[in-house]
Design an enzyme around this catalytic site. Structure first.
Site, short mmCIF file in Angstrom:
data_model
loop_
_atom_site.label_atom_id
_atom_site.label_comp_id
_atom_site.label_asym_id
_atom_site.label_seq_id
_atom_site.Cartn_x
_atom_site.Cartn_y
_atom_site.Cartn_z
N ASP A 100 36.61 14.88 -11.55
CA ASP A 100 35.23 15.98 -12.15
C ASP A 100 36.55 16.54 -13.41
O ASP A 100 37.73 16.87 -13.67
CB ASP A 100 36.07 17.46 -11.70
CG ASP A 100 34.18 18.12 -12.59
OD1 ASP A 100 34.91 18.08 -14.59
OD2 ASP A 100 33.12 19.56 -12.39
N GLU A 114 30.00 7.42 -6.98
CA GLU A 114 29.34 7.31 -8.93
C GLU A 114 30.59 6.03 -9.45
O GLU A 114 29.76 5.77 -10.48
CB GLU A 114 31.42 7.98 -9.27
CG GLU A 114 31.05 9.96 -8.69
CD GLU A 114 29.89 10.14 -9.96
OE1 GLU A 114 30.18 9.63 -10.77
OE2 GLU A 114 28.80 11.09 -9.66
N GLY A 139 38.85 15.15 -2.48
CA GLY A 139 37.31 14.99 -3.53
C GLY A 139 36.09 14.07 -2.83
O GLY A 139 36.13 13.51 -3.30
N GLU A 168 36.43 18.17 0.64
CA GLU A 168 35.57 18.20 0.10
C GLU A 168 35.14 20.06 -0.09
O GLU A 168 35.57 20.40 0.78
CB GLU A 168 34.61 17.76 0.24
CG GLU A 168 33.12 17.67 -0.74
CD GLU A 168 33.46 17.39 -2.63
OE1 GLU A 168 32.64 18.58 -2.87
OE2 GLU A 168 33.81 16.49 -2.38
N ILE A 169 35.32 20.60 -1.66
CA ILE A 169 35.44 21.73 -1.76
C ILE A 169 33.36 22.35 -1.41
O ILE A 169 33.01 23.88 -1.09
CB ILE A 169 34.92 22.52 -3.12
CG1 ILE A 169 35.88 23.83 -2.70
CG2 ILE A 169 34.41 21.92 -3.95
CD1 ILE A 169 36.12 24.07 -3.95
N ASN A 207 39.64 23.85 -0.64
CA ASN A 207 40.32 23.72 -1.21
C ASN A 207 41.27 22.80 -2.17
O ASN A 207 42.42 23.85 -1.33
CB ASN A 207 39.74 25.07 -2.64
CG ASN A 207 40.44 24.91 -4.09
OD1 ASN A 207 40.79 24.34 -4.74
ND2 ASN A 207 39.84 26.38 -4.40
#
Length: 281
Positions: free
Chosen positions: A179, A256, A98, A121-122, A156
């Site tokens: 998430d 983030e 991610g 990363e998706i 994924n």
């Protein structure tokens, strides 16, 4: 009359070596890992062609200096595995699951120039941004060879991590600000669960580490609880965590992480070490 160019057109107008602009690669933050994302993945790790991702680390049959100049072309012939793909000089050692826009990836790459790093990363647009930035950084640092060791794929990992990475090859896994999936019915989509921890244990070498960071205390407690109950991992002590340069990078270099810093939030960090499997009786 034609309207203004769309985001895709603006991406394609970028010149070689020019940094991609994040505003053209924006995508919603949440992605359902259980949805059909039309993903491409190898049947097994050996079926994955990594040579296009790490061209500077492709194995050769011999070095040009060891043979006459006339045989230079033959010396550069790439070794191939059973699937016909060129092999690498070393396996991938660090994975950022991610990876988002690649802040951690691009910060670690020059610190570990001889180590292969992979971002997973998706989200399609976000993956494309990281890939384009990687190419731009390689072009800008062509004389030093920096960033040749970093790459990103769309994947994924909840479904296909063992399809990409062989057993006991990784030294580090990063789970940065995943998430939180706040609703209880969504907890099954969290990137930490007993099953997924077993997969992390599968691809990690004994002694390898999983790094976790979040600004959501509930998610932090969730990850602490699941990792502490898994027999393949032990928590790394605070003194060792504080001395680990990767922890400092993880706190400061992700998008983030910077957002949490600006907002005066709290960053919850934990590091887990892969222990040796017990001997068979």
């Amino acid at each position: 009359m034609a309207g203004p160019p769309k985001k895709r057109q603006k991406r394609e107008q970028k010149q070689e070596g020019e940094m991609p602009q994040k505003k053209f690669y924006r995508q919603r933050a949440h992605a359902n890992p259980f949805s059909d994302h039309d993903l491409t993945y190898p049947a097994c790790p050996a079926a994955m062609n990594w040579s296009t991702h790490y061209p500077a680390f492709v194995a050769t049959t011999a070095t040009p200096a060891s043979i006459p100049e006339a045989d230079d072309r033959a010396a550069r012939t790439e070794d191939a595995n059973e699937y016909g793909h060129p092999t690498l000089t070393q396996p991938i050692s660090i994975a950022d699951i991610g990876c988002g826009y690649g802040g951690l990836l691009f910060a670690l790459a020059p610190l570990h120039p001889s180590t292969l790093l992979l971002g997973l990363e998706i989200r399609t647009a976000v993956t494309s941004f990281v890939q384009q930035k990687t190419l731009a950084l390689r072009t800008q640092h062509a004389t030093t060879g920096l960033y040749q060791n970093a790459s990103c794929i769309r994947a994924n990992t909840m479904k296909f991590l063992p399809n990409f990475l062989p057993r006991s090859t990784l030294k580090k896994i990063f789970l940065c600000f995943p998430d939180p999936h706040f609703k209880a019915r969504k907890h099954k989509a969290r990137i930490v669960s007993p099953t997924l921890i077993s997969e992390y244990a599968f691809v990690l070498k004994p002694g390898g580490k999983v790094y976790t960071i979040t600004d959501v205390e509930d998610l932090h407690d969730w990850m602490l609880g699941h990792f502490s109950q898994h027999e393949s991992f032990e928590r790394v002590g605070e003194e060792e965590v504080e001395a680990d340069e990767c922890v400092a990078v993880m706190k400061e270099e992700t998008e983030e992480g910077r957002k949490v810093q600006r907002n005066g939030g709290v960053k919850y960090v934990a590091v887990w070490r892969r222990v040796e499997d017990p001997a068979w009786p």
